[in-house]
Design an enzyme around this catalytic site. Structure first.
Site, mmCIF file in Angstrom:
data_model
loop_
_atom_site.group_PDB
_atom_site.id
_atom_site.type_symbol
_atom_site.label_atom_id
_atom_site.label_comp_id
_atom_site.label_asym_id
_atom_site.label_seq_id
_atom_site.Cartn_x
_atom_site.Cartn_y
_atom_site.Cartn_z
ATOM 1 N N GLU A 89 48.778 49.445 48.745
ATOM 2 C CA GLU A 89 48.945 50.829 48.303
ATOM 3 C C GLU A 89 48.901 51.792 49.494
ATOM 4 O O GLU A 89 49.637 52.780 49.533
ATOM 5 C CB GLU A 89 47.844 51.175 47.294
ATOM 6 N N GLU B 263 52.187 51.659 51.037
ATOM 7 C CA GLU B 263 53.151 52.393 50.197
ATOM 8 C C GLU B 263 53.012 53.903 50.423
ATOM 9 O O GLU B 263 54.015 54.626 50.539
ATOM 10 C CB GLU B 263 52.868 52.047 48.720
ATOM 11 N N CYS C 8 46.051 51.324 38.988
ATOM 12 C CA CYS C 8 45.181 50.172 38.688
ATOM 13 C C CYS C 8 44.485 50.272 37.338
ATOM 14 O O CYS C 8 43.889 49.319 36.886
ATOM 15 C CB CYS C 8 44.180 49.925 39.805
ATOM 16 N N SER D 118 52.262 54.118 41.740
ATOM 17 C CA SER D 118 52.332 53.078 42.755
ATOM 18 C C SER D 118 52.916 51.823 42.126
ATOM 19 O O SER D 118 52.617 51.496 40.972
ATOM 20 C CB SER D 118 50.913 52.777 43.262
ATOM 21 N N LYS E 19 42.080 46.093 29.998
ATOM 22 C CA LYS E 19 42.493 44.979 30.865
ATOM 23 C C LYS E 19 43.022 43.810 30.038
ATOM 24 O O LYS E 19 43.819 43.011 30.513
ATOM 25 C CB LYS E 19 41.327 44.539 31.746
ATOM 26 N N GLU F 269 46.536 44.829 29.554
ATOM 27 C CA GLU F 269 47.285 44.716 30.820
ATOM 28 C C GLU F 269 47.672 43.263 31.103
ATOM 29 O O GLU F 269 48.812 42.969 31.477
ATOM 30 C CB GLU F 269 46.431 45.255 31.979
ATOM 31 N N GLU G 278 55.356 42.344 32.246
ATOM 32 C CA GLU G 278 55.610 42.419 33.688
ATOM 33 C C GLU G 278 54.630 41.576 34.501
ATOM 34 O O GLU G 278 54.853 41.324 35.675
ATOM 35 C CB GLU G 278 55.447 43.860 34.203
ATOM 36 N N CYS H 280 35.592 52.922 36.128
ATOM 37 C CA CYS H 280 35.331 51.671 35.395
ATOM 38 C C CYS H 280 33.863 51.458 35.076
ATOM 39 O O CYS H 280 33.544 50.684 34.178
ATOM 40 C CB CYS H 280 35.810 50.490 36.211
HETATM 41 FE FE1 HC1 Z 1 38.205 48.505 37.426
HETATM 42 FE FE2 HC1 Z 1 39.931 47.851 39.110
HETATM 43 S S1 HC1 Z 1 38.238 49.282 39.547
HETATM 44 S S2 HC1 Z 1 40.450 49.009 37.198
HETATM 45 O O1 HC1 Z 1 37.846 50.057 36.899
HETATM 46 O O2 HC1 Z 1 41.214 48.824 40.132
HETATM 47 O O3 HC1 Z 1 38.315 47.198 34.785
HETATM 48 O O4 HC1 Z 1 35.352 47.701 37.909
HETATM 49 O O5 HC1 Z 1 38.451 45.627 38.025
HETATM 50 O O6 HC1 Z 1 42.025 45.737 38.327
HETATM 51 O O7 HC1 Z 1 39.004 46.199 41.440
HETATM 52 C C1 HC1 Z 1 38.164 47.717 35.744
HETATM 53 C C2 HC1 Z 1 36.385 48.020 37.651
HETATM 54 C C3 HC1 Z 1 38.691 46.763 38.111
HETATM 55 C C4 HC1 Z 1 41.222 46.518 38.701
HETATM 56 C C5 HC1 Z 1 39.407 46.809 40.589
#
Ligand code: HC1
Ligand code: SF4
Length: 571
Positions: free
Chosen positions: A277, A280, A297, A317, A356, A359, A364, A501
């Site tokens: 990132e 980028e 993220c 991103s 998550k 996700e 993708e 998070c």
């Molecule tokens: Fe997160 Fe991440 S910080 S999104 O909050 O970018 O869930 O802890 O795992 O993928 O590293 C969550 C936390 C986590 C991702 C990272």
């Protein structure tokens, strides 16, 4: 100021204070099932009724303001009788399968019933208000809903989503979605904030623990686990540790006991995300690319952006989240080092976040037909597995993550805090642009729980304007300003949940909701403490990340990195 008496004790409080707040100052905890300061409207559950001398009837303490000379009774026989009656009525309309409810022993209604001597339910109620919604990662049971409205408020006022609302009247009143469709088909971003605020078990995450147990029992699979940054400072709460306590060593030990072949860390791939990132961002700044670059993220934020701000899709991103990058590396580079068949690698994520789960299932998120991630469990689900296995978590000896995907920097750790991704990125970008290893690495302007944080960072003669949006509700305010031409930035961090998070929808339930801000602050401090104690505090100094590029990926943003670590989103 106003002088009053509550349960025989004098107190002076500012004008406009409610009876509920005044009583709290006297350490009198008047129960309520609905009220959440700043989130939910007062007065719907009536559990907090009190007696006011000289007034007829009883009055909700959350909605009644104090005045000079008022005399309040919070536990008179009239109050106790009314409270009991209200609870009996709520219970009559509540599915009472408490023993099999995931919220058993953590249910606010159950506690109130115990405390108020409810032993029978004298009324016949309505407990067939709708079907269990299992359409996505957020499971809704309308028959457990007590109509407190907290979920409706958090979804609309804090998250700015409004996926759920009240419908129908009288005995048929329920909380539901548009056209009563499953949540998965709605604009719901799977953030799970409604789960955390629900006083009962009407909202839960989909339970994926069986899927993980089955994988662990399958001798053909090589099962590896990653743990997100924020899990380690909250998991302990499930076992009696104070919020913010770093239980990483015990968590790793517990995962080994559960039988994972390797215990790795998402902090590692958070470092990897920063390399990609950061690269980028520098590219977009130097080569006239689309700005501001916005972090990608947080899957709740991505879905929110797809639904509401498609004009910003190109700003996102192209980096996959650390969760997904981890999976892609665990099924490509790692098998070459561990001499295992990539098709037999089963990747489990332990996440503070319910989104998550969504996700990991996005189309993708696979490479050459292999899904990056095979199963996602929340912090709460991990605690459940540890309990199921009879592991005495508190007494475990600390253990360390395995090589080669378990080494991390302080920058990878602070990802779990609002502002943490930004700070981690700035540490790397500043070094890259100046060609030096800078000592000043704490970007405190982007820390803390403010809704929107802004800073201008001077790097190598260039002014980089950054902003952090803490939760989707604040993201919408920030993006509206950009749309209106009132603000402009090079780089923006957005996390779906307030606090980042550490306050994800999969984290341990905070039973006393009035302590929520303290718990958030303690978890945030826990991650910054780990950062300070790390030998390396910048992602690009993580030796295992350097090795990964040298041995396998080649250049940041190069062909291989793109294939494995990047994606694109469509509106
Ligand atoms: Fe997160 Fe991440 S910080 S999104 O909050 O970018 O869930 O802890 O795992 O993928 O590293 C969550 C936390 C986590 C991702 C990272
Ligand atoms: Fe609203 Fe988030 Fe709950 Fe979905 S998961 S209903 S977006 S609070």
């Amino acid at each position: 100021m106003v002088n009053l008496k509550i349960d025989g004790f004098d107190i002076t409080v500012p004008k406009n204070t409610t009876i509920l707040e005044a009583a709290k100052k006297l350490n009198i905890d008047i129960p309520t099932l609905c009220f959440m300061k700043g989130i939910n409207e007062p007065g719907s559950c009536r559990v907090c009724v009190v007696e006011v001398e000289g007034w007829r009837g009883l009055h909700p303490a959350c909605a009644t303001k104090v005045f000079e000379g008022i005399v309040v009774k919070t536990a008179s026989s009239a109050v106790r009788e009314a409270r009991k009656n209200i609870l009996e009525l709520i219970m009559a309309n509540h599915n009472r399968e408490c023993l099999s409810c995931p919220r058993n022993l953590k249910c606010e209604l159950q506690t109130l019933c115990n405390d108020n001597g409810i032993d029978t339910i004298p009324y016949e109620g309505k407990v067939d208000k709708g079907c269990l919604d299992t359409s996505g990662p957020i499971v809704r049971d309308p028959n457990k809903c007590v109509l407190c409205g907290r979920c409706v408020s958090v979804c609309s006022k804090i998250q700015d989503v409004s996926a759920i609302d009240f419908a129908f009247r009288g005995a048929n009143m329920t909380v539901t979605t548009a056209y009563e469709e499953g949540l998965a088909s709605q604009e719901c971003i799977n953030c799970g904030q409604c789960i955390k605020i629900c006083p009962v078990g009407a909202l839960q995450e989909r339970d994926d623990t069986e899927k993980v147990w089955k994988a662990l029992e399958n001798p053909d699979l090589h099962v590896v686990v990653q743990t997100a940054p924020a899990v380690r400072v909250a998991l302990g709460e499930e076992f009696g540790f104070a919020p913010g306590t770093n239980v990483e060593g015990k968590m790793v030990a517990a995962l080994r006991r559960l039988g994972f072949d390797k215990v790795f860390d998402t902090n590692f791939s958070a470092d990897l995300t920063i390399i990609e990132e950061g690269n980028e961002l520098i590219n977009r700044i130097q080569n006239g690319g689309k700005l501001p670059l916005i972090t990608s993220c947080s899957p709740g934020w991505i879905k929110y952006c797809e639904h509401n701000y498609h004009d910003f899709i190109e700003n996102l991103s192209s980096c996959k989240s650390p969760q997904q990058m981890f999976g892609a590396i665990a099924k490509s580079y790692y098998p070459t080092k561990a001499d295992v068949d990539p098709r037999k690698v089963f990747v489990v994520s332990v996440m503070p976040c319910t989104a998550k789960k969504y996700e990991a299932d996005r189309e993708e998120m696979s490479v050459d037909g292999l899904k990056d991630i095979d199963a996602v469990i929340t912090t709460r689900e991990l605690a459940k597995m540890i309990r199921q296995a009879g592991i005495k978590f508190e007494e475990l000896e600390d253990s360390k993550q395995d090589s080669i995907l378990g080494t991390y920097s302080g920058a990878g750790t602070i990802f779990g805090n609002t502002g943490g991704v930004m700070e981690a990125a700035l540490r790397t970008v500043a070094d890259k642009l100046t060609g030096k290893s800078l000592d000043c690495i704490e970007y405190t302007a982007v820390r803390g729980l403010d809704g929107i944080k802004e800073a201008t960072v001077n790097v190598a003669g260039m002014e980089i304007k950054v902003a952090v949006a803490n939760g989707t509700g604040n993201a919408s305010k920030l993006l509206d300003k950009i749309r209106a031409g009132e603000a402009n930035y090079h780089f923006i961090e957005v996390m779906g949940c307030e606090g980042g998070c550490i306050n994800g929808g999969g984290q341990p339930i905070i039973k006393d909701k009035s302590t929520t801000d303290d718990v958030k602050a303690a978890r945030i401090k826990g991650l910054y403490n780990i950062d300070v104690s790390c030998e390396k505090r910048k992602s690009h100094e993580n030796p295992k990340i350097q090795k990964l590029y040298a041995e396998y990926l080649g250049e940041a943003g190069g062909h291989k990195a793109h294939k494995l670590l990047h994606t694109h989103y469509t509106a």
